[in-house]
Design a protein around this motif. Structure first.
Motif, PDB file in Angstrom:
ATOM      1  N   VAL A  48      -8.677  80.207   7.288  1.00 50.10           N
ATOM      2  CA  VAL A  48      -8.793  81.627   7.605  1.00 50.10           C
ATOM      3  C   VAL A  48      -7.404  82.227   7.376  1.00 50.10           C
ATOM      4  CG1 VAL A  48      -9.217  83.307   9.430  1.00 50.10           C
ATOM      5  CG2 VAL A  48     -10.693  81.300   9.210  1.00 50.10           C
ATOM      6  N   ASP A  49      -7.332  83.154   6.462  1.00 48.43           N
ATOM      7  CA  ASP A  49      -6.077  83.762   6.018  1.00 48.43           C
ATOM      8  C   ASP A  49      -5.619  84.818   7.023  1.00 48.43           C
ATOM      9  OD1 ASP A  49      -4.061  85.136   4.671  1.00 48.43           O
ATOM     10  OD2 ASP A  49      -5.323  85.732   2.984  1.00 48.43           O
ATOM     11  N   TYR A  50      -4.465  84.624   7.647  1.00 43.88           N
ATOM     12  CA  TYR A  50      -4.003  85.586   8.631  1.00 43.88           C
ATOM     13  C   TYR A  50      -3.698  86.944   8.015  1.00 43.88           C
ATOM     14  CZ  TYR A  50       0.374  83.169   7.371  1.00 43.88           C
ATOM     15  OH  TYR A  50       1.399  82.565   6.703  1.00 43.88           O
ATOM     16  N   GLY A  51      -3.408  86.985   6.730  1.00 49.70           N
ATOM     17  CA  GLY A  51      -3.242  88.275   6.048  1.00 49.70           C
ATOM     18  C   GLY A  51      -4.549  89.055   6.015  1.00 49.70           C
ATOM     19  N   ALA A  52      -5.639  88.343   5.770  1.00 50.80           N
ATOM     20  CA  ALA A  52      -6.960  88.978   5.774  1.00 50.80           C
ATOM     21  C   ALA A  52      -7.354  89.384   7.190  1.00 50.80           C
ATOM     22  CB  ALA A  52      -7.996  88.038   5.172  1.00 50.80           C
ATOM     23  N   ALA A  71     -16.113  91.606  13.847  1.00 49.54           N
ATOM     24  CA  ALA A  71     -15.874  91.538  12.404  1.00 49.54           C
ATOM     25  C   ALA A  71     -15.257  90.197  12.016  1.00 49.54           C
ATOM     26  CB  ALA A  71     -14.970  92.687  11.961  1.00 49.54           C
ATOM     27  N   LEU A  72     -14.345  89.690  12.840  1.00 49.03           N
ATOM     28  CA  LEU A  72     -13.705  88.411  12.535  1.00 49.03           C
ATOM     29  C   LEU A  72     -14.654  87.240  12.723  1.00 49.03           C
ATOM     30  CD1 LEU A  72     -10.228  89.251  14.046  1.00 49.03           C
ATOM     31  CD2 LEU A  72     -10.852  89.134  11.613  1.00 49.03           C
ATOM     32  N   LEU A  73     -15.607  87.365  13.636  1.00 44.74           N
ATOM     33  CA  LEU A  73     -16.615  86.313  13.813  1.00 44.74           C
ATOM     34  C   LEU A  73     -17.587  86.234  12.645  1.00 44.74           C
ATOM     35  CD1 LEU A  73     -17.468  86.580  17.606  1.00 44.74           C
ATOM     36  CD2 LEU A  73     -16.494  84.601  16.441  1.00 44.74           C
ATOM     37  N   ALA A  74     -17.558  87.212  11.758  1.00 40.20           N
ATOM     38  CA  ALA A  74     -18.414  87.160  10.564  1.00 40.20           C
ATOM     39  C   ALA A  74     -18.055  85.969   9.670  1.00 40.20           C
ATOM     40  CB  ALA A  74     -18.320  88.463   9.775  1.00 40.20           C
ATOM     41  N   ASP A  75     -16.816  85.499   9.778  1.00 42.65           N
ATOM     42  CA  ASP A  75     -16.417  84.278   9.072  1.00 42.65           C
ATOM     43  C   ASP A  75     -16.957  83.105   9.874  1.00 42.65           C
ATOM     44  OD1 ASP A  75     -15.024  81.932   8.211  1.00 42.65           O
ATOM     45  OD2 ASP A  75     -13.398  83.186   7.447  1.00 42.65           O
ATOM     46  N   GLU A  76     -17.843  82.329   9.310  1.00 42.98           N
ATOM     47  CA  GLU A  76     -18.524  81.253  10.044  1.00 42.98           C
ATOM     48  C   GLU A  76     -17.586  80.181  10.574  1.00 42.98           C
ATOM     49  OE1 GLU A  76     -19.994  78.411   6.371  1.00 42.98           O
ATOM     50  OE2 GLU A  76     -21.317  80.011   7.092  1.00 42.98           O
ATOM     51  N   ARG A  77     -16.371  80.119  10.074  1.00 46.75           N
ATOM     52  CA  ARG A  77     -15.400  79.145  10.581  1.00 46.75           C
ATOM     53  C   ARG A  77     -14.797  79.574  11.914  1.00 46.75           C
ATOM     54  NH1 ARG A  77     -11.937  79.239   5.185  1.00 46.75           N
ATOM     55  NH2 ARG A  77     -12.321  81.430   5.672  1.00 46.75           N
ATOM     56  N   VAL A  78     -14.860  80.861  12.212  1.00 51.48           N
ATOM     57  CA  VAL A  78     -14.301  81.381  13.461  1.00 51.48           C
ATOM     58  C   VAL A  78     -15.324  81.181  14.568  1.00 51.48           C
ATOM     59  CG1 VAL A  78     -13.434  83.424  14.659  1.00 51.48           C
ATOM     60  CG2 VAL A  78     -12.897  83.080  12.226  1.00 51.48           C
ATOM     61  N   VAL A  79     -14.917  80.474  15.619  1.00 53.56           N
ATOM     62  CA  VAL A  79     -15.837  80.228  16.736  1.00 53.56           C
ATOM     63  C   VAL A  79     -15.493  81.065  17.972  1.00 53.56           C
ATOM     64  CG1 VAL A  79     -16.558  77.947  15.960  1.00 53.56           C
ATOM     65  CG2 VAL A  79     -14.608  78.153  17.492  1.00 53.56           C
ATOM     66  N   VAL A  80     -14.238  81.462  18.110  1.00 51.34           N
ATOM     67  CA  VAL A  80     -13.822  82.335  19.205  1.00 51.34           C
ATOM     68  C   VAL A  80     -12.827  83.343  18.648  1.00 51.34           C
ATOM     69  CG1 VAL A  80     -12.723  82.503  21.472  1.00 51.34           C
ATOM     70  CG2 VAL A  80     -14.048  80.473  20.895  1.00 51.34           C
ATOM     71  N   ALA A  81     -13.012  84.610  19.027  1.00 49.59           N
ATOM     72  CA  ALA A  81     -12.068  85.661  18.663  1.00 49.59           C
ATOM     73  C   ALA A  81     -11.634  86.378  19.932  1.00 49.59           C
ATOM     74  CB  ALA A  81     -12.717  86.646  17.697  1.00 49.59           C
ATOM     75  N   ARG A  82     -10.345  86.370  20.171  1.00 51.86           N
ATOM     76  CA  ARG A  82      -9.766  87.104  21.307  1.00 51.86           C
ATOM     77  C   ARG A  82      -8.870  88.191  20.710  1.00 51.86           C
ATOM     78  NH1 ARG A  82      -6.830  83.581  25.554  1.00 51.86           N
ATOM     79  NH2 ARG A  82      -8.963  83.169  26.177  1.00 51.86           N
ATOM     80  N   VAL A  83      -9.128  89.425  21.118  1.00 50.02           N
ATOM     81  CA  VAL A  83      -8.401  90.565  20.562  1.00 50.02           C
ATOM     82  C   VAL A  83      -7.807  91.385  21.689  1.00 50.02           C
ATOM     83  CG1 VAL A  83      -8.595  92.671  19.171  1.00 50.02           C
ATOM     84  CG2 VAL A  83      -9.933  90.647  18.545  1.00 50.02           C
ATOM     85  N   SER A  84      -6.527  91.697  21.557  1.00 49.25           N
ATOM     86  CA  SER A  84      -5.867  92.581  22.521  1.00 49.25           C
ATOM     87  C   SER A  84      -5.542  93.906  21.849  1.00 49.25           C
ATOM     88  CB  SER A  84      -4.591  91.941  23.077  1.00 49.25           C
ATOM     89  OG  SER A  84      -3.633  91.756  22.059  1.00 49.25           O
ATOM     90  N   ILE A  85      -5.697  94.961  22.625  1.00 51.87           N
ATOM     91  CA  ILE A  85      -5.340  96.302  22.190  1.00 51.87           C
ATOM     92  C   ILE A  85      -4.358  96.848  23.220  1.00 51.87           C
ATOM     93  CG2 ILE A  85      -6.158  98.656  21.749  1.00 51.87           C
ATOM     94  CD1 ILE A  85      -7.237  96.591  19.724  1.00 51.87           C
TER      95      ILE A  85
END
Length: 130
Positions: free
Chosen positions: A64-68, A95-109
């Motif tokens: 998973v490309d951190y630039g993407a 949106a990031l979970l759309a990549d099937e390799r991502v199993v958990v997404a934690r986002v801070s704002i």
């Protein structure tokens, strides 16, 4: 699920921290009228098909490309007015979970310029594939 690398479970961490954008975010009229500084952080638990025992090919296509990841967060944050930081974080996480390799997404704002006597205010959300 803990957001930590876990070779036995075949997980690695990918992160983007301190992504700063100008975004229309908030419930007040002035927040709808003019962009403000918003700081985004992303932590992902990503399947690592080569863990725990092998080194994978040294090729960008296998990770998973951190630039993407940063580009996705930036695009969503600057797409138009969002009332709640929670909503923005959820949109980015999903949106990031759309990549099937991502199993958990934690986002801070974070909104660093909202209260004059604090460094920042904000929210953290976590979404999982489970």
């Amino acid at each position: 699920m803990s957001l930590a690398p876990d070779a036995a479970r075949g997980l690695r961490q990918v992160f983007v921290r301190g992504l700063t954008v100008q975004a229309l975010l908030g419930v007040h009229a002035h927040e709808e009228a003019a962009p403000q500084r918003v700081v985004i952080g992303v932590d992902l638990s990503v399947r690592d098909a080569h863990a725990p025992a092998r080194e994978g090919p040294d090729e960008l296509a296998r990770v998973v490309d951190y630039g993407a990841v940063a580009a996705t967060a930036r695009r969503i944050a600057t797409a138009g007015h969002v009332r709640l930081a929670e909503t923005l974080a959820e949109r980015i996480a999903l949106a990031l979970l759309a990549d099937e390799r991502v199993v958990v997404a934690r986002v801070s704002i974070e909104k660093p310029d909202v209260l004059h006597d604090v460094t920042s205010v904000g929210v953290v959300v976590e979404r999982t594939r489970f």
